[in-house]
Enzyme design. Sequence first.
Site, PDB file in Angstrom:
ATOM      1  N   ASN A   9       0.869  -1.174   0.000  1.00 16.66           N
ATOM      2  CA  ASN A   9       0.000   0.000   0.000  1.00 16.66           C
ATOM      3  C   ASN A   9       0.909   1.229   0.000  1.00 16.66           C
ATOM      4  O   ASN A   9       1.530   1.537   1.001  1.00 16.66           O
ATOM      5  CB  ASN A   9      -0.890  -0.025   1.252  1.00 16.66           C
ATOM      6  CG  ASN A   9      -1.741   1.226   1.382  1.00 16.66           C
ATOM      7  OD1 ASN A   9      -1.808   2.048   0.450  1.00 16.66           O
ATOM      8  ND2 ASN A   9      -2.385   1.395   2.532  1.00 16.66           N
ATOM      9  N   LYS A  11       0.117   4.302  -0.252  1.00 11.90           N
ATOM     10  CA  LYS A  11      -0.496   5.492   0.371  1.00 11.90           C
ATOM     11  C   LYS A  11      -0.252   6.720  -0.521  1.00 11.90           C
ATOM     12  O   LYS A  11      -0.252   6.576  -1.734  1.00 11.90           O
ATOM     13  CB  LYS A  11       0.052   5.660   1.790  1.00 11.90           C
ATOM     14  CG  LYS A  11      -0.072   4.343   2.599  1.00 11.90           C
ATOM     15  CD  LYS A  11       0.230   4.468   4.051  1.00 11.90           C
ATOM     16  CE  LYS A  11       0.061   3.108   4.718  1.00 11.90           C
ATOM     17  NZ  LYS A  11       0.287   3.146   6.163  1.00 11.90           N
ATOM     18  N   HIS A  94      -9.156   1.169   5.318  1.00 12.41           N
ATOM     19  CA  HIS A  94      -7.841   1.389   5.934  1.00 12.41           C
ATOM     20  C   HIS A  94      -7.987   2.336   7.129  1.00 12.41           C
ATOM     21  O   HIS A  94      -8.773   3.274   7.094  1.00 12.41           O
ATOM     22  CB  HIS A  94      -6.861   1.961   4.906  1.00 12.41           C
ATOM     23  CG  HIS A  94      -5.447   1.902   5.395  1.00 12.41           C
ATOM     24  ND1 HIS A  94      -4.947   2.824   6.289  1.00 12.41           N
ATOM     25  CD2 HIS A  94      -4.459   0.999   5.176  1.00 12.41           C
ATOM     26  CE1 HIS A  94      -3.685   2.492   6.578  1.00 12.41           C
ATOM     27  NE2 HIS A  94      -3.373   1.388   5.920  1.00 12.41           N
ATOM     28  N   GLU A  96      -6.283   4.713   8.116  1.00  7.23           N
ATOM     29  CA  GLU A  96      -6.071   6.141   7.823  1.00  7.23           C
ATOM     30  C   GLU A  96      -7.328   6.757   7.225  1.00  7.23           C
ATOM     31  O   GLU A  96      -7.617   7.933   7.460  1.00  7.23           O
ATOM     32  CB  GLU A  96      -4.849   6.299   6.896  1.00  7.23           C
ATOM     33  CG  GLU A  96      -3.556   6.029   7.672  1.00  7.23           C
ATOM     34  CD  GLU A  96      -2.450   5.378   6.864  1.00  7.23           C
ATOM     35  OE1 GLU A  96      -2.472   5.432   5.623  1.00  7.23           O
ATOM     36  OE2 GLU A  96      -1.543   4.790   7.500  1.00  7.23           O
ATOM     37  N   GLU A 166      -4.815  -4.879  10.649  1.00  4.43           N
ATOM     38  CA  GLU A 166      -3.745  -3.904  10.847  1.00  4.43           C
ATOM     39  C   GLU A 166      -3.959  -3.174  12.172  1.00  4.43           C
ATOM     40  O   GLU A 166      -4.734  -2.208  12.226  1.00  4.43           O
ATOM     41  CB  GLU A 166      -3.741  -2.886   9.698  1.00  4.43           C
ATOM     42  CG  GLU A 166      -3.515  -3.487   8.336  1.00  4.43           C
ATOM     43  CD  GLU A 166      -2.993  -2.456   7.332  1.00  4.43           C
ATOM     44  OE1 GLU A 166      -1.900  -2.660   6.818  1.00  4.43           O
ATOM     45  OE2 GLU A 166      -3.673  -1.439   7.100  1.00  4.43           O
ATOM     46  N   GLY A 172       3.240   2.210  10.720  1.00  5.56           N
ATOM     47  CA  GLY A 172       4.198   3.306  10.558  1.00  5.56           C
ATOM     48  C   GLY A 172       4.948   3.665  11.823  1.00  5.56           C
ATOM     49  O   GLY A 172       5.598   4.702  11.901  1.00  5.56           O
ATOM     50  N   SER A 212       4.111  -2.264  10.134  1.00  8.41           N
ATOM     51  CA  SER A 212       5.574  -2.321  10.299  1.00  8.41           C
ATOM     52  C   SER A 212       6.185  -3.674   9.921  1.00  8.41           C
ATOM     53  O   SER A 212       7.138  -4.106  10.567  1.00  8.41           O
ATOM     54  CB  SER A 212       5.971  -1.911  11.722  1.00  8.41           C
ATOM     55  OG  SER A 212       5.590  -0.576  11.979  1.00  8.41           O
TER      56      SER A 212
HETATM   57  P1  13P Z   1       3.564   0.260   7.561  1.00  8.03           P
HETATM   58  O1  13P Z   1       4.058  -1.009   6.951  1.00  8.03           O
HETATM   59  O2  13P Z   1       4.297   1.481   7.071  1.00  8.03           O
HETATM   60  O3  13P Z   1       3.493   0.180   9.056  1.00  8.03           O
HETATM   61  O4  13P Z   1       2.046   0.478   7.048  1.00  8.03           O
HETATM   62  C1  13P Z   1       1.161  -0.586   7.139  1.00  8.03           C
HETATM   63  C2  13P Z   1      -0.074  -0.186   6.430  1.00  8.03           C
HETATM   64  O5  13P Z   1      -0.795   0.690   6.851  1.00  8.03           O
HETATM   65  C3  13P Z   1      -0.397  -0.889   5.166  1.00  8.03           C
HETATM   66  O6  13P Z   1      -1.685  -0.583   4.745  1.00  8.03           O
END
Ligand code: 13P
Length: 249
Positions: A9, A11, A94, A96, A166, A172, A212
């Site tokens: 992803n 983003k 997601h 976010e 997640e 992140g 992560s």
């Molecule tokens: P990270 O791997 O940067 O922690 O992000 C995970 C994520 O949100 C994938 O959709």
Amino acid sequence: MRSKIVAGNWKMNKNLTETETLLAALSAKLPDTEAEVMVAPTYINLTSAVRHLESSPIEVIAQNMHFAESGAYTGEISADMLLNVGIDTVIIGHSERRAYFGETDEILAKKVTAALAKGLRVMFCFGEELEDRKSENHFSVVQSQLKNALFSVDANSWSKIILAYEPVWAIGTGETASPEQAQEMHAFIRKTITEAYDTSIANNVSILYGGSVKPANAVEIFSKPDVDGGLIGGAALNADDFVAIIKAI
Ligand code: 13P
């Protein structure tokens, strides 16, 4: 059918030039694998990514979509628009989107329904926040996210669903759920699906872990029996790291 999946992803990262550079590197380095490999660039680069990967097994997927068929929704993208540029899988839910764009379970349920009605595959994301885990409410939070946004889906549509657990506190942050925590939650998710539907649906759905995942921890996480792959953020932006994670599966 339950398959192994490694999805990146991206983003809101990578402009068009950077997208093409990363895809070229990924295509060149892609290892032989039985896993499905997917990348989710930003909307405006989907068309170019699909063209770029025409003869590659890497699948291009979308990060989001609107639930409406079409109309006055400035800034939004419909399921038809995705299908029309060659996308057949979309990420929905997601954290976010939930946290920064106000996407509630109710909105997500509409998106899931709209995507499935159009024949898209849905990669449904969910997971608890740090406070939920600290207060030991993580199982009930995950259960209600699934119930409220996903469990109105009819049994036949489950072949078109991929789940991505997640935990928000691991996204992140460099802090990963331990392989044991991931396994414990994934097993709980299958049990919850068994209760709402049946064992066959629960056993056939792919459940990815996200948060992560890096080359250094991927093997251990992927070795757990109920973890079918990963949804990768930061590490998917680097070809060598993403390839190392694909090799880990
Ligand atoms: P990270 O791997 O940067 O922690 O992000 C995970 C994520 O949100 C994938 O959709």
